[in-house]
Design an enzyme around this catalytic site. Structure first.
Site, PDB file in Angstrom:
ATOM      1  N   HIS A  55       0.777  -1.107   0.109  1.00  0.00           N
ATOM      2  CA  HIS A  55      -0.024  -0.025   0.059  1.00  0.00           C
ATOM      3  C   HIS A  55       0.921   1.386  -0.079  1.00  0.00           C
ATOM      4  O   HIS A  55       0.727   2.046  -0.754  1.00  0.00           O
ATOM      5  CB  HIS A  55      -1.040  -0.022   1.126  1.00  0.00           C
ATOM      6  N   GLU A 102       0.825   8.283  -3.668  1.00  0.00           N
ATOM      7  CA  GLU A 102       1.746   7.737  -2.535  1.00  0.00           C
ATOM      8  C   GLU A 102       2.752   8.726  -2.561  1.00  0.00           C
ATOM      9  O   GLU A 102       3.322   9.027  -1.524  1.00  0.00           O
ATOM     10  CB  GLU A 102       2.093   6.429  -2.747  1.00  0.00           C
ATOM     11  N   HIS A 106       3.122  10.738   0.703  1.00  0.00           N
ATOM     12  CA  HIS A 106       4.144  10.396   1.803  1.00  0.00           C
ATOM     13  C   HIS A 106       5.738  10.608   1.396  1.00  0.00           C
ATOM     14  O   HIS A 106       6.510  10.852   2.057  1.00  0.00           O
ATOM     15  CB  HIS A 106       3.833   8.832   1.920  1.00  0.00           C
TER      16      HIS A 106
END
Ligand SMILES: *[C@@H]1O[C@H](CO)[C@@H](O)[C@H](O)[C@H]1NC(C)=O
Ligand SMILES: *[C@@H]1O[C@H](CO)[C@@H](O)[C@H](O)[C@H]1NC(C)=O
Ligand SMILES: *[C@@H]1O[C@H](CO)[C@@H](O)[C@H](O)[C@H]1NC(C)=O
Length: 223
Positions: A55, A102, A106
């Site tokens: 993930h 992502e 992040h």
């Protein structure tokens, strides 16, 4: 084989942490999800994937740290075959949308650390940790396989904790208020800034999942 690291590495992690600025993240969370559960919650096509996929690799502090640092597939060209297999976009197969998301959310924060300060470094480190952790083999090895029978949560947690020597964070979907079965959804393994294993904190929540209930049976859904 255990992944417990020698004391020397732990000390190195502590001193690296001591030197970091206070706003800096000090833990990385390697998050795996079970595609079948993900697709029972999200509007994706039923995937033909029977292994835990990535993930993300999330620093414990900061999101969206640099809006002007755009995701660029060309920078990770050599990683794409592994990305497609290990980090697929379950909502839109064969798209790079998930990686872009992502990275901005992040990756741009992880990139504050010199070891992760490029898209290539960030994505290749995530893949490296995913393969090193090798959750799929470890669960199988200890007979935790997708099944119509339920698992005890304590059994599942113990397998992971005993093997890696650190506390994972295991999340489930709780289907209904009165349902007494929870569905296994996500498994997080945590790392220090120098990539040695660390305990995860269980209380941080990331919807739509929550930390599995210690007492309720766990369903690990087969395809
Ligand atoms: C799903 O995977 C199996 C085993 O790899 C394969 O035989 C089958 O053709 C795949 N189905 C689809 C729809 O891709
Ligand atoms: C944000 O990303 C851009 C593009 O890579 C870079 O030039 C800039 O230095 C970054 N800003 C910060 C604060 O890291
Ligand atoms: C994407 O990366 C490639 C290779 O590093 C570079 O040549 C290209 O200019 C980049 N594209 C954008 C839009 O930044």
């Amino acid at each position: 084989m255990s992944l417990r690291y020698p004391l020397l590495f732990c000390l190195a992690a502590v001193s690296a942490f001591a030197m970091s600025p206070p706003h800096m993240w000090n833990k990385l969370i390697l998050t795996h999800h079970w595609p079948n559960t993900f697709c029972s919650v999200e509007a994706c096509h039923h995937p033909n994937i029977t292994y835990w996929t990535l993930h993300g690799l999330w620093p414990n502090k900061g999101i969206l740290c640099n809006a002007s640092w755009h995701f660029n597939t060309s920078e990770i060209q050599d990683l794409l075959p592994d990305m497609d297999k290990s980090w697929p976009d379950l909502l839109k197969p064969a798209s790079s949308g998930f990686w872009k998301y992502e990275w901005s959310k992040h990756g741009t924060c992880a990139a504050k650390a010199p070891a992760l300060n490029s898209q290539h470094k960030y994505f290749s480190k995530a893949l490296e940790l995913y393969h090193k952790v090798d959750l799929n083999s470890i669960l199988r090895k200890f007979d935790i396989i997708p099944s119509e029978k339920y698992y005890k949560f304590s059994q599942l947690e113990a397998v992971i904790e005993n093997f890696y020597g650190v506390t994972p964070k295991i999340q489930c979907v709780h289907p209904s208020k009165n349902g007494d079965v929870q569905v296994l959804a996500q498994i997080e393994i945590c790392f220090s800034p120098d990539f040695s294993l660390l305990d995860c904190e269980k209380e941080i929540s990331s919807s739509p999942y929550s930390v599995c209930d210690e007492d309720a049976p766990v369903y690990y859904p087969p395809l």
